[in-house]
Design a protein around this motif. Structure first.
Motif, mmCIF file in Angstrom:
data_model
loop_
_atom_site.group_PDB
_atom_site.id
_atom_site.type_symbol
_atom_site.label_atom_id
_atom_site.label_comp_id
_atom_site.label_asym_id
_atom_site.label_seq_id
_atom_site.Cartn_x
_atom_site.Cartn_y
_atom_site.Cartn_z
ATOM 1 N N LEU A 74 33.141 48.455 40.091
ATOM 2 C CA LEU A 74 34.253 49.079 40.344
ATOM 3 C C LEU A 74 34.317 50.777 40.324
ATOM 4 N N LYS B 250 41.701 53.208 48.652
ATOM 5 C CA LYS B 250 40.150 53.120 48.333
ATOM 6 C C LYS B 250 39.400 53.374 49.428
ATOM 7 N N PHE C 244 33.186 43.729 35.439
ATOM 8 C CA PHE C 244 33.274 44.445 36.816
ATOM 9 C C PHE C 244 33.566 45.900 36.777
ATOM 10 N N ARG D 52 47.228 44.037 51.090
ATOM 11 C CA ARG D 52 46.211 43.242 50.643
ATOM 12 C C ARG D 52 46.113 41.883 51.278
ATOM 13 N N TYR E 65 40.347 53.990 35.536
ATOM 14 C CA TYR E 65 40.364 52.524 35.256
ATOM 15 C C TYR E 65 39.985 52.159 33.988
ATOM 16 N N THR F 189 46.369 41.199 43.358
ATOM 17 C CA THR F 189 45.107 41.723 43.062
ATOM 18 C C THR F 189 44.096 41.316 43.977
ATOM 19 N N ASN G 245 39.804 45.649 47.544
ATOM 20 C CA ASN G 245 41.425 45.406 47.832
ATOM 21 C C ASN G 245 42.108 46.303 48.551
ATOM 22 N N HIS H 129 40.119 48.975 32.019
ATOM 23 C CA HIS H 129 39.419 47.915 32.266
ATOM 24 C C HIS H 129 37.813 48.069 31.860
ATOM 25 N N ILE I 208 38.378 40.456 45.947
ATOM 26 C CA ILE I 208 38.998 41.282 44.894
ATOM 27 C C ILE I 208 38.301 42.561 44.620
ATOM 28 N N GLY I 209 37.370 42.534 45.105
ATOM 29 C CA GLY I 209 36.253 43.870 44.888
ATOM 30 C C GLY I 209 36.515 44.883 45.858
ATOM 31 N N ARG J 80 54.244 48.010 44.368
ATOM 32 C CA ARG J 80 53.338 46.665 44.175
ATOM 33 C C ARG J 80 53.621 45.631 45.217
HETATM 34 P P1 GDP Z 1 45.540 46.031 40.472
HETATM 35 O O1 GDP Z 1 46.613 46.682 39.505
HETATM 36 O O2 GDP Z 1 46.238 44.841 41.215
HETATM 37 O O3 GDP Z 1 44.763 46.701 41.177
HETATM 38 O O4 GDP Z 1 44.592 44.995 39.625
HETATM 39 P P2 GDP Z 1 43.877 45.174 38.195
HETATM 40 O O5 GDP Z 1 44.566 46.458 37.482
HETATM 41 O O6 GDP Z 1 44.002 43.942 37.405
HETATM 42 O O7 GDP Z 1 42.337 45.694 38.527
HETATM 43 C C1 GDP Z 1 41.896 46.703 38.768
HETATM 44 C C2 GDP Z 1 41.106 46.636 39.979
HETATM 45 O O8 GDP Z 1 39.857 46.198 39.406
HETATM 46 C C3 GDP Z 1 41.426 45.901 41.126
HETATM 47 O O9 GDP Z 1 42.223 46.328 42.012
HETATM 48 C C4 GDP Z 1 40.199 45.283 41.637
HETATM 49 O O10 GDP Z 1 39.574 46.203 42.673
HETATM 50 C C5 GDP Z 1 39.161 45.383 40.581
HETATM 51 N N1 GDP Z 1 39.099 44.005 39.890
HETATM 52 C C6 GDP Z 1 40.282 43.516 39.047
HETATM 53 N N2 GDP Z 1 39.607 42.154 38.750
HETATM 54 C C7 GDP Z 1 38.638 41.994 39.406
HETATM 55 C C8 GDP Z 1 37.479 40.791 39.350
HETATM 56 O O11 GDP Z 1 37.411 39.886 38.569
HETATM 57 N N3 GDP Z 1 36.278 41.223 39.935
HETATM 58 C C9 GDP Z 1 36.173 42.264 40.400
HETATM 59 N N4 GDP Z 1 35.023 42.549 41.252
HETATM 60 N N5 GDP Z 1 37.074 43.399 40.716
HETATM 61 C C10 GDP Z 1 38.207 43.382 40.009
#
Ligand code: GDP
Ligand code: MG
Length: 149
Positions: free
Chosen positions: A61, A9, A57, A102, A49, A91, A112, A52, A109-110, A85
């Motif tokens: 994101l 990223k 977020f 990470r 994404y 995450t 990562n 999501h 988390i924002g 992974r």
């Molecule tokens: P990953 O598969 O581990 O990357 O996680 P997810 O698929 O759950 O989320 C995708 C991406 O969204 C994550 O890598 C974070 O960059 C972002 N993200 C997930 N959950 C949150 C959150 O609660 N807050 C914020 N700001 N970003 C989030």
């Protein structure tokens, strides 16, 4: 052979972590079969994404992913989806184990650092979304007999 999609990223690129991150997957034994530095369109970020899109977020994101260059990659090898992974870590970087990308480099988390596909179907869909077939190379590492019995 199994393949996964990984994307460093904008924070990972800006912080100079590209070499270290690639090195971790290389030294594990995985094979790099596609890689490009690119800035991401809003359309591509939103598609990537899409799962999501209803989360609070989502907007920030997408804005983050299009804010600077990323390194998009396809890696290949035995069990690469799950293994990548694990190498990436949880995450939330504060929950990610030390020794993971990470866990070693992140605080929030924002920010990562890296994305990795989470399952076979998402890996295939993400590789299709980010790469044309002609951008992926078929090759065999000379290390192969020393990595696989
Ligand atoms: P990953 O598969 O581990 O990357 O996680 P997810 O698929 O759950 O989320 C995708 C991406 O969204 C994550 O890598 C974070 O960059 C972002 N993200 C997930 N959950 C949150 C959150 O609660 N807050 C914020 N700001 N970003 C989030
Ligand atoms: Mg995910």
């Amino acid at each position: 052979m199994e393949r996964t999609f990984l994307m460093i990223k904008p924070d990972g690129v800006q912080r100079g972590l590209v070499g270290d991150i690639i090195s971790r997957f290389e030294t594990k034994g995985f094979t790099l079969v596609g890689m490009k530095a690119m800035t991401v369109s809003k359309e591509l970020a939103e598609k990537h994404y899409a799962v999501h899109r209803d989360k609070p977020f989502f907007g920030s994101l997408v804005d983050f992913i299009i804010s600077g260059p990323v390194i998009a990659m396809v890696w290949q090898g035995n069990g690469v989806i799950t293994s990548a992974r694990k190498l990436i870590g949880a995450t939330n970087p504060l929950s990610a184990e030390p020794g993971t990308i990470r866990g070693d480099y992140g605080l929030t988390i924002g920010r990562n650092i890296i994305h990795g596909s989470d399952a076979l179907e998402t890996a295939e869909a993400e590789i299709d979304l980010w790469f044309d077939a002609g951008e992926l190379i078929a090759w065999e590492s000379c290390q192969r007999p020393w990595l696989y019995e």
